[in-house]
Design a protein around this motif. Structure first.
Motif, short mmCIF file in Angstrom:
data_model
loop_
_atom_site.label_atom_id
_atom_site.label_comp_id
_atom_site.label_asym_id
_atom_site.label_seq_id
_atom_site.Cartn_x
_atom_site.Cartn_y
_atom_site.Cartn_z
N GLY A 1 -2.13 -12.82 0.65
CA GLY A 1 -2.70 -11.52 0.31
C GLY A 1 -3.99 -11.22 1.03
N GLU A 2 -4.42 -12.09 1.97
CA GLU A 2 -5.67 -11.88 2.67
C GLU A 2 -5.61 -10.61 3.53
OE1 GLU A 2 -8.66 -14.21 5.81
OE2 GLU A 2 -6.69 -15.05 5.31
N GLY A 3 -6.58 -9.73 3.32
CA GLY A 3 -6.67 -8.51 4.13
C GLY A 3 -5.75 -7.39 3.72
N VAL A 4 -4.94 -7.59 2.69
CA VAL A 4 -4.00 -6.54 2.26
C VAL A 4 -4.77 -5.40 1.59
CG1 VAL A 4 -2.10 -5.99 0.70
CG2 VAL A 4 -2.06 -8.12 2.02
N LEU A 5 -4.41 -4.17 1.96
CA LEU A 5 -5.00 -2.97 1.35
C LEU A 5 -3.89 -2.10 0.80
CD1 LEU A 5 -7.62 -1.95 4.08
CD2 LEU A 5 -8.05 -3.25 1.99
N ILE A 6 -4.04 -1.68 -0.44
CA ILE A 6 -3.12 -0.73 -1.05
C ILE A 6 -3.70 0.66 -0.84
CG2 ILE A 6 -1.86 -0.09 -3.12
CD1 ILE A 6 -1.30 -2.95 -2.18
N GLY A 7 -2.99 1.53 -0.13
CA GLY A 7 -3.53 2.83 0.25
C GLY A 7 -4.21 3.59 -0.86
N PRO A 8 -3.57 3.77 -2.03
CA PRO A 8 -4.20 4.54 -3.11
C PRO A 8 -5.44 3.86 -3.71
CG PRO A 8 -1.82 4.35 -3.44
CD PRO A 8 -2.17 3.42 -2.35
N GLU A 9 -5.65 2.58 -3.41
CA GLU A 9 -6.76 1.84 -4.01
C GLU A 9 -8.00 1.82 -3.13
OE1 GLU A 9 -5.39 -2.04 -5.08
OE2 GLU A 9 -3.79 -1.30 -6.38
N VAL A 10 -7.94 2.41 -1.93
CA VAL A 10 -9.10 2.42 -1.03
C VAL A 10 -9.38 3.85 -0.58
CG1 VAL A 10 -8.66 0.07 -0.23
CG2 VAL A 10 -7.68 2.00 1.04
N ASP A 11 -10.57 4.07 -0.03
CA ASP A 11 -10.92 5.41 0.43
C ASP A 11 -10.45 5.62 1.88
OD1 ASP A 11 -12.84 4.20 2.16
OD2 ASP A 11 -14.35 4.28 0.57
N ASP A 12 -10.53 6.87 2.34
CA ASP A 12 -10.04 7.22 3.67
C ASP A 12 -10.74 6.42 4.76
OD1 ASP A 12 -8.08 9.04 2.96
OD2 ASP A 12 -9.49 10.73 2.88
#
Length: 447
Positions: free
Chosen positions: A352-363
């Motif tokens: 899971g290192e570096g994984v970003l969930i689109g709705p959980e981060v800003d633009d």
């Protein structure tokens, strides 16, 4: 889940509502060795039920996905492994090391598929094709422990619960691997990288205990603990026939003595004095799923039946930062616009290192990650919403919901077991034991 799995789950939860229910307190009653208990520090209070027919059908689809992934060099690159690994963003040095153990054919089927259940079917998120599989020691051992509890055994008998036991399939696979070098009953070494036993030793010892229960002589250590006599590796003074590899290429390359530690193992494998199981994780690169997704409509690459499997189990996936794919600017903009529907996964990383969930981060965070990955590589994948599993708190009796990340373990025998990692709603939905202390593990029972 299917109607059957839901009915069995509801029956289990109903049994757990009574404060004096022994089923409700089954987790506390588990009788397992200290070695195994140390390997499972955080467990969900109950197992998860899955429809056996549905789970096995997905397992058959996973065999097809494995066959497609490992045939990508032939199908898409005219059999040229160098073009294949370059298209995945794997540089010359890493590619050469991966190739040394791979040989001319694909590796044996061995891996863990991570997936979500979207309400109607399983969807494949990642296929970890390679030897360093976390959680396999729990697959059959934890269900056996549950069945030693009278209250659970009674419930299991009433509802026809069964389980898949990976231990036997793994032991058979390692015995077959040893036969390639003439070993009768092989000595197996579970090997970590330098310093790995301090962090993961309890988990590796649990695997060794699992294999010992199957009659395998299994030793545990680090790659630096090996000594060599006439080119054959020894651990604890005993000759090793099969290495179950838990040291990763990236960690070895980052270590100052990595090349020197790997070289005698490479030579032993090439000379037939040991078998490294499995030889390469190149096919576990996240970019291979993007290749399948991108070509899923190409009738010249995949048959109608193969395309149907890809469409059935794999979410829309694309790779960013791949050589020869043209300018990424337009694709980055598309991904920025679709942030709410996508997940970002760096290639070549794990846990899971570096994984970003689109709705959980800003633009801004999202765009910066995409821009940086144009040089390093990433998988961009359509989000699959995980199903929720209900759990009764053993102390309070309160119901709570948990997002479930399912695992399917594969061996040459096919589907060999499964498990679940779960996390409560309210925080990140990146479900990994490494950096999320809220995650809990549990086993599967089929019904």
């Amino acid at each position: 889940m299917s109607a059957r799995a839901n009915r069995v789950t509801e029956a289990y939860l109903a049994k757990c509502t009574a404060p004096d229910s022994r089923l409700r307190h089954a987790l506390a009653d588990l009788d397992v060795s200290q070695t195994k208990r140390a390997a499972w520090p955080r467990l969900l209070p109950r197992p998860v039920m899955v429809d056996e027919a549905e789970f096995r059908a997905f397992g058959r689809d996973l065999v097809t996905i494995y066959e497609l992934v490992t045939s990508l060099p032939q199908r898409c690159f005219d059999g040229d492994f160098e073009r294949f690994r370059a298209a995945l963003g794997i540089d010359d040095r890493r590619g050469a090391l991966m190739r040394r153990l791979l040989g001319d054919g694909p590796p044996p089927l061995y891996g863990r598929a991570d997936m979500y259940y979207d309400g109607s079917s399983f969807k494949l998120l990642e296929f970890n094709i390679g030897s360093a599989l976390g959680g396999l020691d729990m697959v059959g051992t934890l269900p056996k422990a549950y069945l030693r509890i009278p209250a659970f055994a009674e419930f299991a008998a009433a509802h026809g619960l069964r389980y898949l036991d990976m231990g036997g399939d793994l032991a058979e696979a390692l015995r077959d691997a040893g036969k390639a070098i003439g070993a009768g009953e092989p000595v197996v070494a579970v090997l970590e990288g330098p310093g790995g036993m301090a962090v993961y030793g309890h988990q590796r010892r649990a695997i060794a205990q699992l294999l010992a229960e199957q009659g395998i002589d299994c030793r545990v250590g680090e790659i630096g603990d090996l000594t060599f006599r006439a080119g054959k590796p020894h651990l604890d003074g005993t000759g090793v026939d099969v290495i179950l590899r838990y040291y990763a290429l990236e960690e070895m390359l980052a270590h100052p003595d990595g090349d020197a530690l790997m070289e005698p193992v490479f030579r032993a494998h090439e000379n037939g004095t040991v078998v490294v199981w499995t030889p390469s994780n190149v096919f576990g690169n996240k970019g291979t799923l993007a290749m399948l997704s991108e070509c899923s409509a190409d009738t010249s690459v995949f048959s109608a039946q193969e395309r149907a499997v890809i469409d059935r189990v794999l979410p829309w996936s694309r790779m960013l930062g791949r050589r020869g794919a043209g300018s990424d600017e337009r694709f980055i903009e598309e991904c920025v616009q679709r942030r709410e529907q996508l997940v970002f996964k760096p290639t070549g990383r794990f846990g899971g290192e570096g994984v970003l969930i689109g709705p959980e981060v800003d633009d801004r965070t999202w765009r910066e990650a995409l821009a940086a990955s144009a040089q390093t590589g990433c998988l961009v994948q359509e989000i699959v919403r995980p199903n929720l599993e209900l759990v009764i708190d053993p102390e309070t009796g309160a119901r709570s919901e948990w997002y479930a990340l399912w695992a399917a373990f594969m061996t040459p025998a096919g589907l060999s077991g499964g498990g679940v990692r779960a996390v409560p709603p309210g925080g990140t939905t990146v479900i990994t034991m490494i950096n999320n202390t809220k995650v809990r593990n549990t086993c599967l029972f089929t019904c």
